[in-house]
Design a protein around this motif. Structure first.
Motif, PDB file in Angstrom:
ATOM      1  N   THR A  93      -0.569   1.518   9.461  1.00  0.00           N
ATOM      2  CA  THR A  93       0.400   0.628  10.103  1.00  0.00           C
ATOM      3  C   THR A  93      -0.269  -0.085  11.270  1.00  0.00           C
ATOM      4  O   THR A  93      -0.057  -1.292  11.479  1.00  0.00           O
ATOM      5  CB  THR A  93       1.615   1.441  10.578  1.00  0.00           C
ATOM      6  N   ARG A  94      -1.096   0.620  12.027  1.00  0.00           N
ATOM      7  CA  ARG A  94      -1.809   0.031  13.157  1.00  0.00           C
ATOM      8  C   ARG A  94      -2.698  -1.119  12.691  1.00  0.00           C
ATOM      9  O   ARG A  94      -2.704  -2.202  13.272  1.00  0.00           O
ATOM     10  CB  ARG A  94      -2.658   1.094  13.859  1.00  0.00           C
ATOM     11  N   TYR A  95      -3.456  -0.906  11.619  1.00  0.00           N
ATOM     12  CA  TYR A  95      -4.353  -1.938  11.098  1.00  0.00           C
ATOM     13  C   TYR A  95      -3.557  -3.167  10.652  1.00  0.00           C
ATOM     14  O   TYR A  95      -3.902  -4.302  10.993  1.00  0.00           O
ATOM     15  CB  TYR A  95      -5.183  -1.374   9.939  1.00  0.00           C
ATOM     16  N   MET A  96      -2.497  -2.956   9.899  1.00  0.00           N
ATOM     17  CA  MET A  96      -1.712  -4.094   9.413  1.00  0.00           C
ATOM     18  C   MET A  96      -1.060  -4.848  10.563  1.00  0.00           C
ATOM     19  O   MET A  96      -0.901  -6.075  10.478  1.00  0.00           O
ATOM     20  CB  MET A  96      -0.660  -3.639   8.396  1.00  0.00           C
ATOM     21  N   THR A  97      -0.717  -4.173  11.631  1.00  0.00           N
ATOM     22  CA  THR A  97      -0.170  -4.854  12.808  1.00  0.00           C
ATOM     23  C   THR A  97      -1.194  -5.844  13.354  1.00  0.00           C
ATOM     24  O   THR A  97      -0.848  -6.978  13.710  1.00  0.00           O
ATOM     25  CB  THR A  97       0.245  -3.832  13.882  1.00  0.00           C
ATOM     26  N   LEU A  98      -2.465  -5.451  13.407  1.00  0.00           N
ATOM     27  CA  LEU A  98      -3.519  -6.349  13.878  1.00  0.00           C
ATOM     28  C   LEU A  98      -3.644  -7.566  12.967  1.00  0.00           C
ATOM     29  O   LEU A  98      -3.763  -8.698  13.438  1.00  0.00           O
ATOM     30  CB  LEU A  98      -4.861  -5.627  13.943  1.00  0.00           C
ATOM     31  N   VAL A  99      -3.619  -7.344  11.655  1.00  0.00           N
ATOM     32  CA  VAL A  99      -3.740  -8.436  10.686  1.00  0.00           C
ATOM     33  C   VAL A  99      -2.563  -9.404  10.833  1.00  0.00           C
ATOM     34  O   VAL A  99      -2.748 -10.629  10.906  1.00  0.00           O
ATOM     35  CB  VAL A  99      -3.825  -7.890   9.241  1.00  0.00           C
ATOM     36  N   ILE A 100      -1.364  -8.865  10.900  1.00  0.00           N
ATOM     37  CA  ILE A 100      -0.154  -9.698  11.011  1.00  0.00           C
ATOM     38  C   ILE A 100      -0.147 -10.466  12.329  1.00  0.00           C
ATOM     39  O   ILE A 100       0.144 -11.669  12.358  1.00  0.00           O
ATOM     40  CB  ILE A 100       1.105  -8.828  10.837  1.00  0.00           C
ATOM     41  N   GLU A 101      -0.500  -9.790  13.424  1.00  0.00           N
ATOM     42  CA  GLU A 101      -0.552 -10.487  14.722  1.00  0.00           C
ATOM     43  C   GLU A 101      -1.559 -11.642  14.683  1.00  0.00           C
ATOM     44  O   GLU A 101      -1.303 -12.711  15.223  1.00  0.00           O
ATOM     45  CB  GLU A 101      -0.904  -9.513  15.841  1.00  0.00           C
ATOM     46  N   GLY A 102      -2.701 -11.426  14.038  1.00  0.00           N
ATOM     47  CA  GLY A 102      -3.701 -12.489  13.920  1.00  0.00           C
ATOM     48  C   GLY A 102      -3.210 -13.644  13.072  1.00  0.00           C
ATOM     49  O   GLY A 102      -3.440 -14.813  13.401  1.00  0.00           O
ATOM     50  N   ALA A 103      -2.528 -13.333  11.978  1.00  0.00           N
ATOM     51  CA  ALA A 103      -1.985 -14.391  11.116  1.00  0.00           C
ATOM     52  C   ALA A 103      -0.963 -15.239  11.869  1.00  0.00           C
ATOM     53  O   ALA A 103      -0.976 -16.467  11.788  1.00  0.00           O
ATOM     54  CB  ALA A 103      -1.363 -13.769   9.863  1.00  0.00           C
ATOM     55  N   LEU A 141       2.083 -10.208   3.995  1.00  0.00           N
ATOM     56  CA  LEU A 141       1.351  -9.178   4.745  1.00  0.00           C
ATOM     57  C   LEU A 141       2.292  -8.063   5.204  1.00  0.00           C
ATOM     58  O   LEU A 141       1.949  -6.879   5.133  1.00  0.00           O
ATOM     59  CB  LEU A 141       0.646  -9.799   5.950  1.00  0.00           C
ATOM     60  N   ARG A 142       3.472  -8.435   5.649  1.00  0.00           N
ATOM     61  CA  ARG A 142       4.451  -7.431   6.104  1.00  0.00           C
ATOM     62  C   ARG A 142       4.906  -6.523   4.967  1.00  0.00           C
ATOM     63  O   ARG A 142       5.344  -5.397   5.205  1.00  0.00           O
ATOM     64  CB  ARG A 142       5.655  -8.123   6.730  1.00  0.00           C
ATOM     65  N   ALA A 143       4.811  -7.011   3.733  1.00  0.00           N
ATOM     66  CA  ALA A 143       5.258  -6.235   2.573  1.00  0.00           C
ATOM     67  C   ALA A 143       4.201  -5.246   2.064  1.00  0.00           C
ATOM     68  O   ALA A 143       4.492  -4.444   1.182  1.00  0.00           O
ATOM     69  CB  ALA A 143       5.664  -7.183   1.446  1.00  0.00           C
ATOM     70  N   VAL A 144       2.995  -5.284   2.617  1.00  0.00           N
ATOM     71  CA  VAL A 144       1.941  -4.370   2.176  1.00  0.00           C
ATOM     72  C   VAL A 144       2.318  -2.946   2.579  1.00  0.00           C
ATOM     73  O   VAL A 144       2.595  -2.685   3.759  1.00  0.00           O
ATOM     74  CB  VAL A 144       0.575  -4.766   2.794  1.00  0.00           C
ATOM     75  N   PRO A 145       2.339  -2.008   1.626  1.00  0.00           N
ATOM     76  CA  PRO A 145       2.637  -0.609   1.975  1.00  0.00           C
ATOM     77  C   PRO A 145       1.572  -0.056   2.920  1.00  0.00           C
ATOM     78  O   PRO A 145       0.381  -0.333   2.766  1.00  0.00           O
ATOM     79  CB  PRO A 145       2.590   0.121   0.627  1.00  0.00           C
ATOM     80  N   THR A 146       2.020   0.722   3.901  1.00  0.00           N
ATOM     81  CA  THR A 146       1.097   1.280   4.891  1.00  0.00           C
ATOM     82  C   THR A 146       1.266   2.790   4.998  1.00  0.00           C
ATOM     83  O   THR A 146       2.218   3.371   4.471  1.00  0.00           O
ATOM     84  CB  THR A 146       1.344   0.661   6.282  1.00  0.00           C
ATOM     85  N   CYS A 147       0.338   3.386   5.711  1.00  0.00           N
ATOM     86  CA  CYS A 147       0.404   4.813   6.026  1.00  0.00           C
ATOM     87  C   CYS A 147       0.195   4.969   7.534  1.00  0.00           C
ATOM     88  O   CYS A 147      -0.296   4.051   8.190  1.00  0.00           O
ATOM     89  CB  CYS A 147      -0.645   5.601   5.245  1.00  0.00           C
ATOM     90  N   GLU A 148       0.562   6.099   8.048  1.00  0.00           N
ATOM     91  CA  GLU A 148       0.339   6.360   9.473  1.00  0.00           C
ATOM     92  C   GLU A 148      -1.114   6.783   9.683  1.00  0.00           C
ATOM     93  O   GLU A 148      -1.696   7.481   8.859  1.00  0.00           O
ATOM     94  CB  GLU A 148       1.289   7.432   9.987  1.00  0.00           C
ATOM     95  N   GLU A 149      -1.671   6.337  10.790  1.00  0.00           N
ATOM     96  CA  GLU A 149      -3.039   6.700  11.146  1.00  0.00           C
ATOM     97  C   GLU A 149      -3.072   8.169  11.554  1.00  0.00           C
ATOM     98  O   GLU A 149      -2.215   8.635  12.299  1.00  0.00           O
ATOM     99  CB  GLU A 149      -3.511   5.815  12.299  1.00  0.00           C
ATOM    100  N   SER A 150      -4.062   8.891  11.069  1.00  0.00           N
ATOM    101  CA  SER A 150      -4.176  10.308  11.422  1.00  0.00           C
ATOM    102  C   SER A 150      -4.697  10.463  12.848  1.00  0.00           C
ATOM    103  O   SER A 150      -5.314   9.545  13.408  1.00  0.00           O
ATOM    104  CB  SER A 150      -5.126  11.019  10.452  1.00  0.00           C
ATOM    105  N   ALA A 151      -4.480  11.622  13.410  1.00  0.00           N
ATOM    106  CA  ALA A 151      -4.980  11.915  14.756  1.00  0.00           C
ATOM    107  C   ALA A 151      -6.509  11.858  14.770  1.00  0.00           C
ATOM    108  O   ALA A 151      -7.109  11.380  15.738  1.00  0.00           O
ATOM    109  CB  ALA A 151      -4.493  13.287  15.210  1.00  0.00           C
ATOM    110  N   ALA A 152      -7.143  12.285  13.687  1.00  0.00           N
ATOM    111  CA  ALA A 152      -8.612  12.256  13.615  1.00  0.00           C
ATOM    112  C   ALA A 152      -9.129  10.815  13.643  1.00  0.00           C
ATOM    113  O   ALA A 152     -10.100  10.513  14.333  1.00  0.00           O
ATOM    114  CB  ALA A 152      -9.092  12.977  12.360  1.00  0.00           C
ATOM    115  N   SER A 153      -8.475   9.937  12.902  1.00  0.00           N
ATOM    116  CA  SER A 153      -8.878   8.524  12.892  1.00  0.00           C
ATOM    117  C   SER A 153      -8.681   7.890  14.262  1.00  0.00           C
ATOM    118  O   SER A 153      -9.537   7.154  14.745  1.00  0.00           O
ATOM    119  CB  SER A 153      -8.072   7.740  11.855  1.00  0.00           C
TER     120      SER A 153
END
Length: 173
Positions: free
Chosen positions: A124-134, A147-159
């Motif tokens: 979700t964090r990555y797609m937020t960056l892409v959408i904000e840039g667009a 872009l908003r319709a792309v399924p996302t996952c939550e970023e893990s604590a390790a990532s």
């Protein structure tokens, strides 16, 4: 000057200028026909989410931004994206501006990869960056909705913990 085509998180100026340290001179929204945008590229260090990728597809087109950057900045983009160890490879694309722009590029360099995993999703964090840039660069609302319709996952604590270390490693010096 080199024209670099961004279609993922580098669309966002804060990422390109801030995180990557690239000082672009111009930004021109463009279309590249014959390429498809996917979010199936495994991340650089094999983390559990994916990032953007473009692959040849005669029936498709991808929108993004052509950034005018120096040769040194282009080399740094390729360094941080892992071109030297085949994480991505440089490709040349024909592009057309989305709106009339003086001296707009007809050809750009970008990055593509054969490393693909259709099971992965972008965070979700990555797609937020892409959408904000667009949005920042005025890409069409219909494209932003795709872009908003792309399924996302939550970023893990390790990532999340690894990101600052990677940022420091690739920091422009």
């Amino acid at each position: 000057m080199i024209w670099y085509f961004a279609y993922g998180s580098n669309l966002q100026s804060a990422t390109l200028r801030g995180r990557r340290g690239i000082d672009f001179r111009r930004a021109v929204p463009v279309r590249a026909r014959g390429w498809r945008l996917l979010f199936d590229k495994p991340r650089l260090l094999g983390m559990e989410s994916s990032v953007a990728n473009i692959v040849p597809d005669e029936a498709a087109e991808v929108l993004g931004v052509a950034f005018a950057i120096s040769a040194d900045d282009h080399a740094h983009v390729e360094l941080t994206e892992g071109v030297a160890f085949d994480n991505y490879r440089r490709v040349e694309l024909a592009v057309e501006p989305l709106a009339a722009a003086p001296d707009a590029p007809a050809s750009v360099f970008s990055l593509s990869s054969d490393q693909r995993d259709p099971v992965l999703q972008p965070s979700t964090r990555y797609m937020t960056l892409v959408i904000e840039g667009a949005i920042e660069h005025g890409l069409p609302a219909a494209y932003v909705e795709l872009l908003r319709a792309v399924p996302t996952c939550e970023e893990s604590a390790a990532s999340a913990a690894l990101r600052p270390m990677l940022d420091e490693l690739f920091k422009r010096r």
